[in-house]
Design a protein around this motif. Sequence first.
Motif, short mmCIF file in Angstrom:
data_model
loop_
_atom_site.label_atom_id
_atom_site.label_comp_id
_atom_site.label_asym_id
_atom_site.label_seq_id
_atom_site.Cartn_x
_atom_site.Cartn_y
_atom_site.Cartn_z
N ILE A 6 0.88 -1.18 0.00
CA ILE A 6 0.00 0.00 0.00
C ILE A 6 0.91 1.23 0.00
O ILE A 6 1.58 1.52 1.00
CB ILE A 6 -0.92 0.02 1.23
CG1 ILE A 6 -1.72 -1.29 1.33
CG2 ILE A 6 -1.85 1.23 1.18
CD1 ILE A 6 -2.65 -1.53 0.18
N LEU A 34 -0.60 -1.14 -4.63
CA LEU A 34 -1.82 -0.33 -4.67
C LEU A 34 -1.58 1.03 -4.03
O LEU A 34 -0.87 1.12 -3.02
CB LEU A 34 -2.96 -1.04 -3.93
CG LEU A 34 -3.31 -2.47 -4.41
CD1 LEU A 34 -4.31 -3.10 -3.45
CD2 LEU A 34 -3.86 -2.43 -5.83
N GLY A 36 -2.64 4.38 -1.79
CA GLY A 36 -3.57 4.60 -0.69
C GLY A 36 -2.90 5.35 0.45
O GLY A 36 -1.86 4.93 0.95
N GLN A 44 -7.94 -0.08 1.11
CA GLN A 44 -7.25 -0.97 0.17
C GLN A 44 -6.72 -2.21 0.90
O GLN A 44 -6.80 -3.34 0.41
CB GLN A 44 -6.08 -0.23 -0.50
CG GLN A 44 -6.49 0.85 -1.47
CD GLN A 44 -6.79 0.29 -2.85
OE1 GLN A 44 -7.38 -0.78 -2.98
NE2 GLN A 44 -6.40 1.04 -3.87
#
Length: 627
Positions: A6, A34, A36, A44
């Motif tokens: 993340i 990802l 976030g 997430q």
Amino acid sequence: MKITIIAPMDNIMDAAREVLAQNDLHWPGEIEVLPGLLEAGLEQACQAVKRGTAVIISRGGTATLIAKHVDVPVVEIQVTAFDILRALKSMGHVSGTVGVIFMRRFLFECEKLGDLLGIPIQEIFIDNELRIEEEVLEKAGRQGIGTLLGDASAVKLLTPRGLKVGLIESSVESVRKAIIEAGNLADVRRREREKAELFRTIIDTSADGIIAIDKNEQITIFNPAIERIYQLSGSEVIGRKIGDMIPDDGLRGCLTGDTGERESVRRVNNRVFAIRRIPIKLGEDIVGAIANVQDVTQLQNFEQLVRQKLNKKGLVAKVHLEQLSAASGQMKVIKERVRQYAANDATVLITGESGTGKEWVAQSIHNLSLRQKGPFVAINCAALPESLLESELFGYEEGAFTGAKKGGKSGLFELAHNGTIFLDEIGDMPLSVQARLLRVLQEKEVMRLGADSVIPVNVRILAATNQDMMHLVDERKFRADLYYRLDVLRLHIPPLRERVEDIPELVNRFLEKSPHSHIVGITAEAVKFLQKQFWRGNIRELENVIERIKLLAPGPFIEERMVREELSASGHILHDDIAGHTGPDMTERHKLEQILFEEKYNYTQVAKRLGISRTTLWRKLRQRQKP
């Protein structure tokens, strides 16, 4: 196993992709990256956990926030001194004290880095990422800090407040180290899950009931088998005090170090169980206790199954009642007695000359009895020396004697549990073994050689002998008390010469044993000739003769001539007519044959009984062999 990164800022996204593009991590699982920041990063992360991710990587306040809300490990990308140096450089000229914002304490000290650079640097540790503005403003104002360095969440929240905030970016190497650490954690987590699943499977599929408690007497394990025993579900009892759910089973005593009864037999819901309790220790501290509960009836069934599987050979009775020839009146009576004795469970003493088929009768009794699904174990008491016979019958423990098998060995009585044991030639059993056999009959239990405990057995005993048992008792070669224990039901098998009507059926059965033989039958004349003979070996001798003729005769039928030639070649005294002659010569033949049989063909003893010389005896024998 999956790892999810993340990234609260673009720099981490780029660094992560660069590391993955190098393809040198040797991580077999999937790694997803990802974006976030703070709450967005938490969302997430939660979705990634639902998809099965094993470890999450993030940084700063986002990592701290995620760690508080998910149940998988969170690896934080570490801030290095080089990251701070790069952030200072990106700020250009700075004056006054520089504050570095951390969400948790790291191993290095920024103040020492400031000493090396000649710039006063003050660490600011934030306890609550959701109150970062208030905490930073309060601490920065109190310490006279004009320039701040922090992660993406600090930049986002503090810049609008008019503060000068520089972004501490993570290097590719920091991201690489975080991924490697996450991979190690994921691997450890995978192995722990495998062990946990193995442990759970063993517990849940165990045929034994298993119950465990912690040091507070709360139930932690209650497997399906114990649910059936106590008729309670695990969901009802897990986490509850054991004393509130089931009767005291001694587990609580293990928590106090009580060295009292650890194994016992208890009755639960009208069933008998063997219970074994063990304390669970962590070092020297007792942190719980576990009990293993076994159904005694089930144990006995498993024991019987193991006994049979360990020794398949010789444990099956192959002869059934319908296979016994019964053309003669004597054998018809015997077959009826077999039916009667099979319905009983008493011991049977089967008498008769060698080769009359005593074991066939014993197998027929077993196969008609309620024990027919149990093992049938046969042993010839005359075939083994005393020491070996004792160990074979009763078994032995490891180290009981020189050469004893490692782990010991089950005796034949144990293998015959819930079945039948056939003791052939019981009259030749040594007196020392007779004493132990008597105890088995009386107590229904055996003790292995070298053991100090007994093993219960449920066995029916069938015994056989070709000797005069009362004569052996009178000569003190056989125990009288054992004899009367064995001679509850008696069955005498007549010799073949007294039931010649059975010979045709027996011969046909012997021929059928080799369906692919070139011999397809036997003539009526040959059968009649066989019926005239004096079969000192009874059925066994007759079978051997037929087998030899089948191998040597040209076929397709066995003729009288072939039988005569085979018997003469083997030294058999031929009897051309036993049933049709009653004269003095025939009487003398009968007498001579009977004495030969009784003296086991000891010609010196035969001559002595007849009151003649050995020369005269040989002359008589040659005359009897003439056709």
